[in-house]
Design a protein around this motif. Structure first.
Motif, PDB file in Angstrom:
ATOM      1  N   HIS A 160       9.763  -6.910 -39.596  1.00 26.74           N
ATOM      2  CA  HIS A 160      10.344  -5.721 -39.491  1.00 26.74           C
ATOM      3  C   HIS A 160       9.970  -5.213 -37.995  1.00 26.74           C
ATOM      4  O   HIS A 160       8.933  -5.010 -37.702  1.00 26.74           O
ATOM      5  N   LEU A 161      11.130  -5.282 -37.277  1.00 30.80           N
ATOM      6  CA  LEU A 161      11.391  -5.191 -35.941  1.00 30.80           C
ATOM      7  C   LEU A 161      11.792  -3.475 -35.565  1.00 30.80           C
ATOM      8  O   LEU A 161      12.927  -3.365 -36.322  1.00 30.80           O
ATOM      9  N   SER A 162      11.638  -3.041 -34.585  1.00 29.76           N
ATOM     10  CA  SER A 162      11.995  -1.918 -34.089  1.00 29.76           C
ATOM     11  C   SER A 162      12.286  -1.805 -32.602  1.00 29.76           C
ATOM     12  O   SER A 162      11.444  -2.201 -31.839  1.00 29.76           O
ATOM     13  N   ALA A 163      13.478  -1.538 -31.889  1.00 30.21           N
ATOM     14  CA  ALA A 163      13.610  -1.678 -30.676  1.00 30.21           C
ATOM     15  C   ALA A 163      14.573  -0.484 -29.935  1.00 30.21           C
ATOM     16  O   ALA A 163      15.357  -0.002 -30.534  1.00 30.21           O
ATOM     17  N   GLU A 164      14.210  -0.030 -28.701  1.00 28.95           N
ATOM     18  CA  GLU A 164      14.951   0.769 -28.207  1.00 28.95           C
ATOM     19  C   GLU A 164      16.439   0.200 -27.759  1.00 28.95           C
ATOM     20  O   GLU A 164      16.574  -1.185 -27.882  1.00 28.95           O
ATOM     21  N   SER A 165      17.344   0.953 -27.520  1.00 29.52           N
ATOM     22  CA  SER A 165      18.741   0.502 -27.485  1.00 29.52           C
ATOM     23  C   SER A 165      19.196  -0.704 -26.494  1.00 29.52           C
ATOM     24  O   SER A 165      19.872  -1.432 -26.831  1.00 29.52           O
ATOM     25  N   ILE A 166      18.489  -0.663 -25.532  1.00 28.66           N
ATOM     26  CA  ILE A 166      18.965  -1.835 -24.377  1.00 28.66           C
ATOM     27  C   ILE A 166      18.331  -3.047 -25.133  1.00 28.66           C
ATOM     28  O   ILE A 166      19.112  -4.196 -24.989  1.00 28.66           O
ATOM     29  N   SER A 167      17.105  -3.227 -25.421  1.00 27.97           N
ATOM     30  CA  SER A 167      16.532  -4.476 -25.854  1.00 27.97           C
ATOM     31  C   SER A 167      17.041  -4.919 -27.303  1.00 27.97           C
ATOM     32  O   SER A 167      17.360  -6.360 -27.628  1.00 27.97           O
ATOM     33  N   GLY A 168      17.398  -3.813 -27.866  1.00 30.83           N
ATOM     34  CA  GLY A 168      18.089  -3.979 -29.317  1.00 30.83           C
ATOM     35  C   GLY A 168      19.435  -4.747 -29.246  1.00 30.83           C
ATOM     36  O   GLY A 168      19.773  -5.240 -30.319  1.00 30.83           O
ATOM     37  N   THR A 169      20.019  -4.419 -28.132  1.00 29.52           N
ATOM     38  CA  THR A 169      21.367  -4.782 -28.085  1.00 29.52           C
ATOM     39  C   THR A 169      21.642  -5.868 -27.375  1.00 29.52           C
ATOM     40  O   THR A 169      22.404  -6.776 -27.842  1.00 29.52           O
ATOM     41  N   TYR A 170      20.908  -5.916 -26.219  1.00 31.40           N
ATOM     42  CA  TYR A 170      21.094  -7.408 -25.338  1.00 31.40           C
ATOM     43  C   TYR A 170      19.912  -8.255 -25.420  1.00 31.40           C
ATOM     44  O   TYR A 170      20.382  -9.491 -24.905  1.00 31.40           O
ATOM     45  N   PHE A 171      18.773  -7.830 -25.567  1.00 30.98           N
ATOM     46  CA  PHE A 171      17.596  -8.755 -25.297  1.00 30.98           C
ATOM     47  C   PHE A 171      17.349  -9.694 -26.761  1.00 30.98           C
ATOM     48  O   PHE A 171      17.271 -10.827 -26.707  1.00 30.98           O
ATOM     49  N   LEU A 172      17.363  -8.973 -27.815  1.00 23.12           N
ATOM     50  CA  LEU A 172      16.822  -9.352 -29.101  1.00 23.12           C
ATOM     51  C   LEU A 172      17.777 -10.265 -30.112  1.00 23.12           C
ATOM     52  O   LEU A 172      17.339 -11.141 -30.439  1.00 23.12           O
ATOM     53  N   PRO A 173      19.086  -9.750 -29.888  1.00 23.31           N
ATOM     54  CA  PRO A 173      20.106 -10.445 -30.966  1.00 23.31           C
ATOM     55  C   PRO A 173      19.952 -12.069 -30.693  1.00 23.31           C
ATOM     56  O   PRO A 173      19.864 -12.923 -31.871  1.00 23.31           O
ATOM     57  N   THR A 174      20.050 -12.433 -29.722  1.00 26.83           N
ATOM     58  CA  THR A 174      20.014 -13.942 -29.261  1.00 26.83           C
ATOM     59  C   THR A 174      18.721 -14.628 -29.711  1.00 26.83           C
ATOM     60  O   THR A 174      18.876 -15.585 -30.338  1.00 26.83           O
TER      61      THR A 174
END
Length: 301
Positions: free
Chosen positions: A94-108
């Motif tokens: 279960h992960l939670s991220a702020e908008s920038i890392s959640g949109t651009y860093f983590l998905p890949t």
């Protein structure tokens, strides 16, 4: 000799009554008495003594007791090891991220991790920093991703896993000559253009506050689409602009000249509870994030 008999020995030493031991093990009292006699027969010596209505361990029982505790401890560790292997093959994160890392860093990164652990169920929630810190404090998430400008809850550990920079994006299309005609040249440009702003909380806020936006949107990708199709500008993280040489860019990212270089650069941290035992799946994810973060940073430098 089996584990149940040794558990009974330990519990007799604790409760001194067969009825209490039976209640603790959720079995009938005759079952406890049967296993006590069976253990004595197996060891060939008296292990229990009835004194004034209480069952006491004999000297032989006391000699056996520490070995019984070791065997039971090893049995528990063996079960934990097997359970953790099951968690690795069929675990959850279960992960939670702020908008920038959640949109651009983590998905890949999550996509790559899922290829290695296809049975792991991963839940990623993009939340505001305050909400993420509350979830982390309450132990409701395994890992949080926050930028290094955020203060952290007590008893947490933060490790930098990626670096980013705030700059300005403008359209890369030849259809937007007005936006291309003037360079991004500091304060003078702030009043010369239409500005689009991401309306959520982010590290970009300190720059977005310099302008009066004509449009506010709570999606980074929507901000980018508006900029790509017209004359608008936006303060934007460098991580959100595709640097693939084979891709046709929709926007161009440029550093903001008036920004202090140290302030425009920031770190993305993975944050987790301090002094908590991680299962193998959690540890595998943390190690994976560390490796991928180093690889991403090396490609940008």
């Amino acid at each position: 000799m089996n584990i149940l008999k040794l558990r009974i020995l330990m519990l007799i030493d604790k409760f001194h009554k067969a009825t209490d031991v039976a209640e603790a093990l959720q079995v009938k009292q005759p079952t406890v008495s049967f296993h006590m006699k069976s253990l004595e027969k197996e060891m060939g010596v008296s292990l229990f003594s009835l004194q004034q209505g209480r069952i006491i361990l004999t000297e032989a029982g006391k000699k056996l007791l520490p070995y019984a505790k070791q065997i039971i401890s090893l049995e528990q560790k063996a079960r934990q090891a097997v359970d953790e292997l099951t968690e690795v093959s069929q675990g959850r994160l279960h992960l939670s991220a702020e908008s920038i890392s959640g949109t651009y860093f983590l998905p890949t990164i999550i996509a790559k991790f899922a290829q290695q652990y296809p049975d792991c169920r991963i839940q990623l929630e993009i939340q505001s920093p305050d909400t993420i810190k509350q979830l982390l404090k309450q132990g409701e998430i395994d890992f949080a991703f926050l930028d290094d400008r955020d203060s952290l809850p007590e008893y947490t550990v933060a490790e930098p896993v990626a670096s980013d920079q705030v700059g300005v994006i403008r359209s890369a299309s030849a259809l937007a000559p007005a936006s291309k005609s003037e360079e991004v040249d500091g304060p003078d440009m702030l009043d010369k253009h239409i500005w689009v702003k991401y309306s959520g909380t982010s590290v970009v806020d300190q720059y977005s506050s310099l302008v009066k936006p004509h449009l506010e949107i709570n999606s980074w990708e929507a901000v980018k689409q508006v900029v790509s199709g017209g004359e608008a500008l936006a303060f934007f993280p460098a991580s959100g602009v595709d640097n693939n040489e084979n891709a046709v860019p929709s926007v161009e990212w440029l550093p903001y000249p008036e920004a202090d270089n140290k302030k425009s650069h920031y770190q993305i941290n993975i944050v987790y509870q301090q002094d908590t035992h991680m299962n193998l799946m959690q540890q595998a994810f943390l190690d994976f994030i560390r490796r991928e973060g180093l690889e991403m940073n090396s490609k940008r430098t």
